[in-house]
Design an enzyme around this catalytic site. Structure first.
Site, short mmCIF file in Angstrom:
data_model
loop_
_atom_site.label_atom_id
_atom_site.label_comp_id
_atom_site.label_asym_id
_atom_site.label_seq_id
_atom_site.Cartn_x
_atom_site.Cartn_y
_atom_site.Cartn_z
N HIS A 100 8.95 3.19 8.84
CA HIS A 100 8.74 2.32 9.99
C HIS A 100 7.49 2.80 10.73
CE1 HIS A 100 9.99 -0.46 13.14
NE2 HIS A 100 9.57 0.45 14.00
N SER A 159 0.83 -1.21 0.00
CA SER A 159 0.00 0.00 0.00
C SER A 159 0.87 1.26 0.00
CB SER A 159 -1.00 0.00 1.16
OG SER A 159 -0.33 0.13 2.39
#
Ligand code: GRF
Length: 195
Positions: free
Chosen positions: A109, A13
């Site tokens: 992250h 995504s």
């Protein structure tokens, strides 16, 4: 215009958000290839739809890390990669590649690094730890990849509030939504700093 090569193992995504930012004119770059370790990753379908070259490379199919790294480097050179974009890539990037592309590998992250980073902090583990720790704020971080896991210089962060009713799953969704906005923007800013 700089050439990006994206690395993704999962749903892709973030990869899609980069493809979209380029086609919307918000990110001035081109994606010359996708590296994945899994041929059935959704990211690979997304590359096919966007007409982006894919190379499936799995270290387990090579006799040594050296051979794997050499093959990867040949591919990256073939794609004229300027910057490597890690977007949910679950495999280690070989040292040889980190050194060759020093300062030119970015990762996203799903936490506010340095919190909840390092070994074992990936995927849902990150969000579970944030909830267990009763944090009130979490978010995502874009950083430059160095030899130390999740420790390279931070180039952008976005925060999300964590409410008492949040679960790891609901938090993951909120953070991912921010990632899709943050990553293309951070890449665009970062590219401006390159010669
Ligand atoms: C994201 O949460 C990202 O922060 C982490 O891996 C996940 C990838 O998700 N590094 P997707 O494949 O981009 O949907």
């Amino acid at each position: 215009m700089k050439n990006l090569v994206v690395f993704a193992s999962g749903s892709g995504s973030n990869f899609q958000s980069i493809i979209d930012a380029i086609s919307d004119g918000d990110l001035n770059a081109r994606i010359t290839g996708l590296v994945s370790n899994k041929e059935n990753a959704f990211a690979v379908n997304k590359a096919a739809i966007a007409n982006i070259d894919v190379r499936i490379l799995n270290e387990n199919n090579f006799d040594s890390e050296n051979e794997y790294a050499s093959e990867l480097l040949i591919q990256l050179k073939e794609w004229n990669a300027d910057v490597l974009i890690l977007a949910g890539y679950l495999k280690k990037i070989p040292l040889q590649i980190i050194q060759y592309f020093e300062g030119r590998i970015l990762n996203i992250h799903p936490s506010l690094l340095p919190k909840f980073g390092g070994k074992g902090f990936y995927g849902m583990n990150v969000h579970k730890a944030v909830i267990e720790n009763k944090e009130t704020v979490s978010g995502c971080t874009v950083h430059i990849v160095t030899e130390e896991y999740d420790e390279g210089p931070v180039i952008a962060q976005a925060k999300v509030g964590v409410s008492v009713s949040d679960t790891a799953e609901s938090l993951a969704k909120k953070v991912l939504k921010e990632e899709h906005k943050l990553y293309p923007k951070a890449i665009q800013q970062y590219l401006k700093t390159l010669k």
